[in-house]
Scaffold this motif. Structure first.
Motif, short mmCIF file in Angstrom:
data_model
loop_
_atom_site.label_atom_id
_atom_site.label_comp_id
_atom_site.label_asym_id
_atom_site.label_seq_id
_atom_site.Cartn_x
_atom_site.Cartn_y
_atom_site.Cartn_z
N GLU A 101 0.84 -1.22 0.00
CA GLU A 101 0.00 0.00 0.00
C GLU A 101 0.87 1.26 0.00
OE1 GLU A 101 -2.56 -0.23 3.39
OE2 GLU A 101 -4.13 -1.30 2.30
N ALA A 102 1.92 1.25 0.86
CA ALA A 102 2.78 2.42 0.96
C ALA A 102 3.50 2.66 -0.37
CB ALA A 102 3.79 2.23 2.09
N LEU A 103 3.92 1.59 -1.02
CA LEU A 103 4.63 1.73 -2.30
C LEU A 103 3.71 2.31 -3.37
CD1 LEU A 103 6.72 -1.57 -2.46
CD2 LEU A 103 7.52 0.74 -1.96
N ARG A 104 2.47 1.79 -3.42
CA ARG A 104 1.54 2.27 -4.46
C ARG A 104 1.22 3.74 -4.28
NH1 ARG A 104 -1.70 -2.46 -3.13
NH2 ARG A 104 -0.76 -4.20 -4.23
N ALA A 105 1.33 4.24 -3.02
CA ALA A 105 0.99 5.64 -2.76
C ALA A 105 2.15 6.58 -3.13
CB ALA A 105 0.63 5.81 -1.28
N LEU A 106 3.33 6.04 -3.46
CA LEU A 106 4.48 6.90 -3.76
C LEU A 106 4.35 7.51 -5.15
CD1 LEU A 106 7.47 4.74 -2.45
CD2 LEU A 106 6.50 6.80 -1.41
N PRO A 107 4.83 8.77 -5.32
CA PRO A 107 4.74 9.39 -6.65
C PRO A 107 5.56 8.59 -7.67
CG PRO A 107 6.05 10.75 -5.11
CD PRO A 107 5.42 9.65 -4.31
N GLY A 108 4.97 8.38 -8.82
CA GLY A 108 5.68 7.71 -9.90
C GLY A 108 5.61 6.19 -9.86
N VAL A 109 5.05 5.62 -8.77
CA VAL A 109 4.95 4.16 -8.69
C VAL A 109 3.60 3.74 -9.27
CG1 VAL A 109 4.79 2.17 -7.13
CG2 VAL A 109 6.50 3.94 -6.71
N ARG A 110 3.63 2.86 -10.28
CA ARG A 110 2.39 2.45 -10.95
C ARG A 110 1.82 1.17 -10.36
NH1 ARG A 110 0.71 5.92 -15.07
NH2 ARG A 110 2.00 7.73 -14.61
N GLU A 111 2.68 0.25 -10.00
CA GLU A 111 2.21 -1.01 -9.40
C GLU A 111 3.31 -1.53 -8.49
OE1 GLU A 111 0.24 -2.86 -7.95
OE2 GLU A 111 -1.05 -3.39 -9.63
N ALA A 112 2.88 -2.22 -7.42
CA ALA A 112 3.87 -2.74 -6.49
C ALA A 112 3.35 -4.00 -5.85
CB ALA A 112 4.18 -1.71 -5.41
N ALA A 113 4.26 -4.90 -5.51
CA ALA A 113 3.88 -6.13 -4.81
C ALA A 113 4.93 -6.42 -3.75
CB ALA A 113 3.78 -7.29 -5.79
N ALA A 114 4.46 -6.94 -2.62
CA ALA A 114 5.37 -7.39 -1.57
C ALA A 114 4.78 -8.71 -1.09
CB ALA A 114 5.43 -6.37 -0.44
N LEU A 115 5.43 -9.80 -1.42
CA LEU A 115 4.85 -11.10 -1.08
C LEU A 115 5.91 -12.18 -0.91
CD1 LEU A 115 4.96 -11.78 -4.28
CD2 LEU A 115 2.60 -11.02 -4.24
N MET A 116 5.51 -13.26 -0.25
CA MET A 116 6.41 -14.39 -0.09
C MET A 116 6.39 -15.20 -1.40
SD MET A 116 7.35 -13.60 2.93
CE MET A 116 8.51 -14.92 3.19
N GLY B 282 9.92 -19.24 1.47
CA GLY B 282 10.52 -18.53 2.61
C GLY B 282 11.19 -17.22 2.24
N ASP B 283 11.18 -16.86 0.94
CA ASP B 283 11.84 -15.63 0.49
C ASP B 283 10.82 -14.52 0.28
OD1 ASP B 283 14.12 -17.20 0.37
OD2 ASP B 283 13.97 -17.52 -1.81
N LEU B 284 11.24 -13.31 0.63
CA LEU B 284 10.38 -12.13 0.40
C LEU B 284 10.70 -11.55 -0.97
CD1 LEU B 284 8.50 -9.82 1.29
CD2 LEU B 284 10.47 -8.76 2.37
N VAL B 285 9.64 -11.27 -1.73
CA VAL B 285 9.81 -10.65 -3.05
C VAL B 285 9.17 -9.26 -3.03
CG1 VAL B 285 9.31 -10.83 -5.52
CG2 VAL B 285 9.65 -12.92 -4.16
N ILE B 286 9.95 -8.27 -3.44
CA ILE B 286 9.42 -6.91 -3.60
C ILE B 286 9.51 -6.58 -5.08
CG2 ILE B 286 9.71 -4.46 -3.03
CD1 ILE B 286 9.16 -5.98 -0.53
N ALA B 287 8.44 -6.08 -5.65
CA ALA B 287 8.46 -5.71 -7.07
C ALA B 287 7.77 -4.37 -7.25
CB ALA B 287 7.75 -6.78 -7.90
N ILE B 288 8.40 -3.50 -8.04
CA ILE B 288 7.86 -2.16 -8.26
C ILE B 288 7.92 -1.84 -9.75
CG2 ILE B 288 8.18 0.32 -7.79
CD1 ILE B 288 9.63 -0.45 -5.23
N ARG B 289 6.78 -1.36 -10.30
CA ARG B 289 6.83 -0.79 -11.65
C ARG B 289 6.61 0.71 -11.50
NH1 ARG B 289 3.61 -3.99 -14.64
NH2 ARG B 289 1.75 -2.84 -14.09
N ALA B 290 7.55 1.51 -12.01
CA ALA B 290 7.48 2.95 -11.79
C ALA B 290 7.74 3.69 -13.09
CB ALA B 290 8.50 3.36 -10.73
N ASP B 291 7.42 5.00 -13.07
CA ASP B 291 7.63 5.84 -14.25
C ASP B 291 9.11 6.01 -14.56
OD1 ASP B 291 4.96 6.12 -14.46
OD2 ASP B 291 4.86 8.04 -13.40
#
Lengths: 504, 53
Positions: free
Chosen positions: A23-38, A63-72
């Motif tokens: 949620e915090a990532l999606r609210a950032l300027p320039g971030v179009r989509e984000a995921a944080a998941l195991m 057991g691994d955390l994945v963070i993914a961000i698509r941004a401008d």
């Protein structure tokens, strides 16, 4: 558009923390989509479908955390990754203030609190049995919120609890109250003289909230999990809970709440109830007593609340379809102008028992082909992600889809409040309803949205504000789920008016 | 502990932190466990459940 991913090996965070990160990532300027998941198989599918999978993410294991961000831009993506770091290293305010280090195991927690008497467990289902057994073997009550626990494991846990005469509330126990204090998703209700045995979290929430509105409080509400009255489990915890409430001096009347028990378990339940000297109201949605006499069996959650309060006060009581008939007529006149001919009802629920109850109300009124009900709190929707009462996104997405569905003329919804529930569930729901209305209008259609709210004046979300938010978006808010379902039936079947509203 | 329900609740919370915070807000004493899955995953957890007596 750049996609940046980071995989942290052997780094666990619970689904709530991950939801906050995304949620915090999606609210950032320039971030179009984000995921944080195991890195579970289901989550890999999600990453692929969202276009967020990369070479780096594809080897991540559960057991691994994945963070993914698509941004401008690369700069926006980098800012996002820095934000992730900040949230993941955040400490709980109460522990930070006290300078406390958090224990990492139940054993070390018990060294900090040697007189603990209950362990609340909400770890992923695969690990729930291990943690619950550790607590039960120490003679501690367990509140087991986790779902996705096998039936065999449930039986083993409950037998272990019975042996030590402690409660194993759950698995899949959403709500309980001990000494008037709520566990899990709990509405803020006064302490009082009604005791509950509940195989249903939202069913319990609906009844305690309605009972509170009628001026009575809760002594204890023992959650037993949705499968306790199955043939396999055989009501192990229901029996123990009834015994405890029968002996409890603060409990003057008892309500049993469940989906229908297995036929083989009904006589056993009736025998247990028959032994209790206190009045017992039974709301096993869709079930009737095998041998009448033990307990007062009622058809809906509303009826359970009204019936137990009337019993305590020595008053007469009879079920009624609506509490405010003139109000329903006025709403109906409004709603009928929006619902297309031949429309069907789509129920999108966060509360499983509420969905089940809606089905029981709708089926005899409109027939099985005129409605479809989805319980978004079901195991299949909650693996690896928060319950929809915490994370409203899964339901919001389906509400938006409903706007595209030509056959949907009525959208039937629940909104459940209480502690540990989303702080403002009406707002994201209403946003989705607006989107759905726009989509429907673009296709020259409209639909009627109907909801009921489970909550009390004491709940942190502000019951009145939640209702006002829904009504402000044109959602018809009925006083209970059963009434909302009946109203939905009236909207698509005008012929039901005489039966449900009386002659006019 | 017996089935007696009259003791004040003292809770250890294993899992979602949200539930610890909700209990604190309700005035309940709670210790939150910073839980992590055991190394080796669910299979090892199942094995531990059998041995851990």
């Amino acid at each position: 558009m750049p996609v940046r991913t980071v995989v942290r090996r052997s780094y666990y965070r619970d689904s709530m923390v991950l939801m906050r990160v995304a949620e915090a990532l999606r609210a950032l300027p320039g971030v179009r989509e984000a995921a944080a998941l195991m890195g579970t198989p289901a989550n890999h599918e999600l990453l692929v479908s969202a276009g967020l999978a990369t070479e780096e993410t594809k080897d991540a294991v559960p057991g691994d955390l994945v963070i993914a961000i698509r941004a401008d831009s690369d700069a926006s993506a980098e800012a996002g990754l820095a934000e992730v770091e900040r949230i993941l290293t955040e400490r709980r305010p109460t522990d930070a203030a006290a300078g406390r280090a958090l224990p990492r195991t139940l054993e070390s927690a018990l060294r900090q609190m040697p007189d603990a008497n209950l362990v609340a467990i909400s770890v992923p289902g695969d690990y729930a049995k291990l943690e619950a057994l550790r607590a039960l073997r120490r003679g501690l009550h367990v509140f087991l919120f986790s779902d996705n626990v096998s039936l065999g494991d449930e039986i083993e846990l409950k037998r272990a609890a019975l042996e030590r005469r402690v409660f194993c509330m759950g698995p899949d126990c959403g709500t309980a109250y001990i000494n008037g204090v709520g566990l899990g998703f709990a509405n803020v209700v006064p302490r009082g003289r009604v005791g509950y045995v509940a195989a249903s979290g939202t069913g319990l929430q609906a009844v305690v909230s309605r009972v509170a509105a009628l001026g009575e409080g809760v002594s204890h509400a023992i959650g037993v999990g949705g499968r306790d009255l199955s043939a396999e489990v055989g009501g192990i915890m229901t029996d123990l809970a009834l015994e405890a409430l029968a002996a409890d001096p603060t409990t003057e009347a008892i309500v049993v709440i469940s989906k229908p028990p297995a036929p083989a378990v009904v006589p056993k339940l009736e025998t247990a109830i028959g032994r209790i000297a206190k009045p017992v109201v039974v709301c096993c949605l869709g079930a009737r007593p095998a041998a009448s006499g033990a307990g007062r069996w009622v058809a809906t959650l509303d009826d359970a609340a009204e019936s137990v309060v009337a019993t305590l006060r020595g008053g007469a009581w009879a079920p009624r379809p609506f509490t405010d008939v003139p109000g329903v007529r006025a709403r109906l006149a409004r709603a009928r102008t929006q619902a297309p001919r031949g429309a069907t009802i789509l129920g999108l629920y966060t509360g499983g028992t509420l969905a089940h109850e809606a089905g029981l109300v709708l089926e005899p009124l409109v027939g099985t082909t005129a409605y479809r009900l989805v319980d978004l709190g079901d195991d299949e929707f909650t693996r690896g992600r928060p319950h929809p009462m915490i994370d409203p996104e899964a339901r919001a997405a389906r509400v938006r889809e409903a706007g595209q569905a030509a056959e949907v003329g009525v959208l039937l919804l629940d909104l459940v409040l209480g502690r540990a529930v989303h702080p403002d569930p009406a707002t994201p729901l209403v946003a989705a309803v607006y989107d759905a209305r726009r989509a429907a209008a673009a296709a020259g259609r409209a639909f009627v949205a109907i909801a009921s709210v489970v909550g009390t004046d004491g709940d942190p979300q502000d019951l009145r504000r939640q209702i006002a938010t829904l009504e402000g978006a044109g959602v018809e808010v009925l006083p209970s789920n059963a009434q909302a379902a009946r109203f939905a039936a009236l909207v698509i079947r005008p012929g039901l008016e005489a039966a449900l509203l009386g002659g006019s | 502990m017996s089935l007696a329900l009259d003791q004040p609740l003292r809770v250890v919370n294993v899992g979602l932190e949200l539930f610890a915070s909700a209990l604190e807000a309700a005035g309940v004493c709670v210790v939150h466990v910073d839980w992590r899955p055991p190394a080796g995953g669910p299979e090892v957890a199942a094995l531990l459940a059998r041995l851990d007596d």
